[in-house]
Design an enzyme around this catalytic site. Structure first.
Site, PDB file in Angstrom:
ATOM      1  N   PRO A 260       0.825  -1.204   0.000  1.00  0.00           N
ATOM      2  CA  PRO A 260       0.000   0.000   0.000  1.00  0.00           C
ATOM      3  C   PRO A 260       0.860   1.254   0.000  1.00  0.00           C
ATOM      4  CG  PRO A 260       0.223  -0.830   2.221  1.00  0.00           C
ATOM      5  CD  PRO A 260       0.964  -1.798   1.333  1.00  0.00           C
ATOM      6  N   GLY A 261       0.424   2.235  -0.755  1.00  0.00           N
ATOM      7  CA  GLY A 261       1.086   3.535  -0.726  1.00  0.00           C
ATOM      8  C   GLY A 261       0.084   4.558  -0.244  1.00  0.00           C
ATOM      9  N   ARG A 262      -0.857   4.862  -1.133  1.00  0.00           N
ATOM     10  CA  ARG A 262      -1.881   5.868  -0.851  1.00  0.00           C
ATOM     11  C   ARG A 262      -2.608   5.598   0.472  1.00  0.00           C
ATOM     12  NH1 ARG A 262      -4.271   8.410  -5.228  1.00  0.00           N
ATOM     13  NH2 ARG A 262      -3.571   6.661  -6.482  1.00  0.00           N
ATOM     14  N   ARG A 298      -1.729  16.421  -8.833  1.00  0.00           N
ATOM     15  CA  ARG A 298      -2.845  15.498  -9.081  1.00  0.00           C
ATOM     16  C   ARG A 298      -4.072  16.151  -9.712  1.00  0.00           C
ATOM     17  NH1 ARG A 298      -5.321  12.809  -5.829  1.00  0.00           N
ATOM     18  NH2 ARG A 298      -5.411  10.871  -6.951  1.00  0.00           N
ATOM     19  N   TYR A 302      -4.703  14.297 -13.196  1.00  0.00           N
ATOM     20  CA  TYR A 302      -5.816  13.328 -13.236  1.00  0.00           C
ATOM     21  C   TYR A 302      -7.179  13.987 -13.063  1.00  0.00           C
ATOM     22  CZ  TYR A 302      -1.986  10.284 -11.432  1.00  0.00           C
ATOM     23  OH  TYR A 302      -0.820   9.625 -11.200  1.00  0.00           O
ATOM     24  N   CYS A 327       2.469  29.262 -15.154  1.00  0.00           N
ATOM     25  CA  CYS A 327       1.961  29.741 -16.434  1.00  0.00           C
ATOM     26  C   CYS A 327       1.379  28.617 -17.275  1.00  0.00           C
ATOM     27  CB  CYS A 327       3.078  30.442 -17.193  1.00  0.00           C
ATOM     28  SG  CYS A 327       3.681  31.831 -16.254  1.00  0.00           S
ATOM     29  N   GLU A 328       0.302  28.030 -16.796  1.00  0.00           N
ATOM     30  CA  GLU A 328      -0.422  26.974 -17.500  1.00  0.00           C
ATOM     31  C   GLU A 328      -1.878  27.090 -17.084  1.00  0.00           C
ATOM     32  OE1 GLU A 328       0.893  24.530 -19.470  1.00  0.00           O
ATOM     33  OE2 GLU A 328       3.015  24.808 -19.011  1.00  0.00           O
ATOM     34  N   TYR A 356       1.425  10.861  -3.442  1.00  0.00           N
ATOM     35  CA  TYR A 356       1.571  11.391  -4.799  1.00  0.00           C
ATOM     36  C   TYR A 356       1.432  12.919  -4.797  1.00  0.00           C
ATOM     37  CZ  TYR A 356       0.964   6.442  -5.413  1.00  0.00           C
ATOM     38  OH  TYR A 356       1.109   5.089  -5.274  1.00  0.00           O
TER      39      TYR A 356
HETATM   40  C1  LIG Z   1       1.983   2.233  -7.376  1.00  0.00           C
HETATM   41  C2  LIG Z   1       2.171   0.845  -6.908  1.00  0.00           C
HETATM   42  C3  LIG Z   1       1.785   0.496  -5.613  1.00  0.00           C
HETATM   43  C4  LIG Z   1       1.096   1.436  -4.670  1.00  0.00           C
HETATM   44  O1  LIG Z   1      -0.138   1.853  -5.126  1.00  0.00           O
HETATM   45  P1  LIG Z   1      -1.130   2.614  -4.137  1.00  0.00           P
HETATM   46  O2  LIG Z   1      -2.327   2.852  -4.966  1.00  0.00           O
HETATM   47  O3  LIG Z   1      -0.481   3.882  -3.709  1.00  0.00           O
HETATM   48  O4  LIG Z   1      -1.411   1.722  -2.975  1.00  0.00           O
HETATM   49  C5  LIG Z   1       2.061  -0.794  -5.206  1.00  0.00           C
HETATM   50  N1  LIG Z   1       2.660  -1.696  -6.015  1.00  0.00           N
HETATM   51  C6  LIG Z   1       3.030  -1.391  -7.269  1.00  0.00           C
HETATM   52  C7  LIG Z   1       3.706  -2.404  -8.109  1.00  0.00           C
HETATM   53  C8  LIG Z   1       2.806  -0.100  -7.757  1.00  0.00           C
HETATM   54  O5  LIG Z   1       3.162   0.196  -9.009  1.00  0.00           O
END
Ligand SMILES: *Cc1c(COP(=O)(O)O)cnc(C)c1O
Length: 400
Positions: A260-262, A298, A302, A327-328, A356
């Site tokens: 997990p990241g987000r 973001r 997106y 400037c965009e 992110y």
């Molecule tokens: C980006 C990514 C993650 C993390 O994604 P989240 O949506 O931030 O949890 C984990 N594994 C891989 C291989 C990724 O490319």
């Protein structure tokens, strides 16, 4: 609640704030959801790679999922042990593969047959055995934004099931490759459990076929992608998430790895920016702030939604766009949102900015990157200085 007004005065804006207590809570909630199994949470470094964030996660005993050697080095520098580090990514350079093998990290996550060949060649040259996993593309529609969907055959990521199986057989017979993991990651900001459930079943079925072939996989890596609430999204309950994966794994004894990241850092982060002016073009109201798309990309990249609130300002509200100084025309944080009348120096907080956010920032328009601050045990501390003009010209000035 965090005192954004005080923090903006003390550290200036634009500014990122991370609530470390919240990061800890998120980490332990996820860890707890998988308590019925051996599990390893490999935090996706790309979401927020500040060294102090990584050090916090190292102290919580997290591992790291990295997509470049720069991220691997960051993770190790912050104290994450090598045996908990995974190196993923669709395009790895030879020198990165070589370094990953020499650093003896947990595994290299392979995304194509051509990459398998490179890894085998490089391991042979080093006379070492490279531990690997293979990223399987289960051809599942993750039902998320097309830019962050990764589990369909039309995406560049991973290897389809049949070819993955062939590669595992090659790996088994190789002197230089040791297959220990199987991996999938179908997309980011997932809010629907069904695709994860389906992917788990498909990949677990391959896992069981490999077992019959005497290919003993120890790590079942379900990737990251758990969605968070930016606005009013329904999110996946962690309990249901874990149960879906564990049900697919019945009868196996693999360690579950998640990346997990987000989910870990997204809602723990805030971006503070100050109002420069208000302006009206015809009838359209704009609030111009000191942060820009170079700080938080973001919304521009997106069309992502981030809640924007005025700090300690009240009064009649009306519709406006919140825009930056870059400037965009794409330089905006929010469109058609309701805010009270604002004056120079008022502070806006942009929420859900922990993932992110800073990591995607740039020096476009020769703007120095924002400072970053951590809140822990009720105290604030700087964890990255604001970039100065000196920082911006450091790598160029000797060539004048
Ligand atoms: C980006 C990514 C993650 C993390 O994604 P989240 O949506 O931030 O949890 C984990 N594994 C891989 C291989 C990724 O490319």
């Amino acid at each position: 609640m965090l005192n954004f007004k005080e923090l903006s005065k003390k550290y200036q804006t634009p500014l990122y704030i991370y609530d470390f207590e919240d990061i800890k809570r998120n980490y332990f909630e996820l860890k707890d959801a998988f308590r019925a199994r051996k599990s390893l949470v490999c935090y996706a470094v790309k979401a927020n790679s500040n060294l102090s964030v990584l050090k916090l996660l190292a102290e919580l005993e997290a591992g790291a999922d990295c997509v470049s050697m720069g991220e691997v080095k960051r993770a190790m520098y912050a104290g994450i042990p090598k045996y908990k580090i995974i190196f993923s990514g669709v395009g790895k350079r030879d020198d990165e593969i070589e370094e990953a093998i020499l650093k003896d990290i947990l595994m290299i996550n392979i995304e194509s047959e051509a990459e398998f060949d490179r890894v085998e060649l490089i391991a042979a040259k080093l006379d070492k055995k490279a531990r690997i996993s293979i990223r399987v593309n289960p051809n599942i529609d993750a039902k998320t934004h097309p830019y962050i969907s990764t589990g369909l055959n039309e995406n560049k990521f991973g290897i389809d099931i049949e070819n993955a199986k062939k590669l595992y057989i090659r790996a088994k017979n190789s002197n230089y490759i040791e297959p220990i993991g199987i991996h999938f990651h179908i997309g980011s900001q997932l809010t629907d459990l069904k695709p994860i459930e389906e992917a788990s079943l498909i990949v677990a079925s391959l896992l069981k076929q490999l077992k019959v072939l005497d290919i003993d996989i120890k790590f079942f890596d379900i990737g990251g992608g758990i969605g968070i609430r930016y606005n009013d999204e329904e999110t996946i309950r962690l309990y249901d998430y874990a149960q879906a994966v564990l049900a697919a794994l019945k009868g196996t004894d693999v360690t579950v790895v998640c990346e997990p990241g987000r989910y870990i850092v997204g809602n723990s982060g805030y971006f503070l920016t100050s109002v420069l002016y208000e302006k009206v073009n015809n009838t359209k109201r704009f609030v111009v702030v000191d942060g820009g798309m170079n700080d938080l990309l973001r919304p521009s990249l997106y069309k992502a939604y981030h809640a924007v609130e005025a700090v300690d300002v009240s009064g009649d509200i009306s519709k406006c766009d919140v825009v930056g100084p870059v400037c965009e025309s794409g330089d905006f944080f929010a469109k058609d949102i309701e805010l009270p009348r604002l004056k120079h120096g008022d502070v806006l907080v942009i929420k859900s900015a922990g993932a992110y956010g800073f990591v995607m920032s740039s020096n476009y328009n020769s703007r120095g990157r924002a400072a970053e601050v951590a809140i822990e045990n009720g105290k604030d501390r700087l964890i990255r200085k604001r970039e100065s003009f000196e920082d911006l010209i450091r790598l160029e000035k000797e060539f004048l």
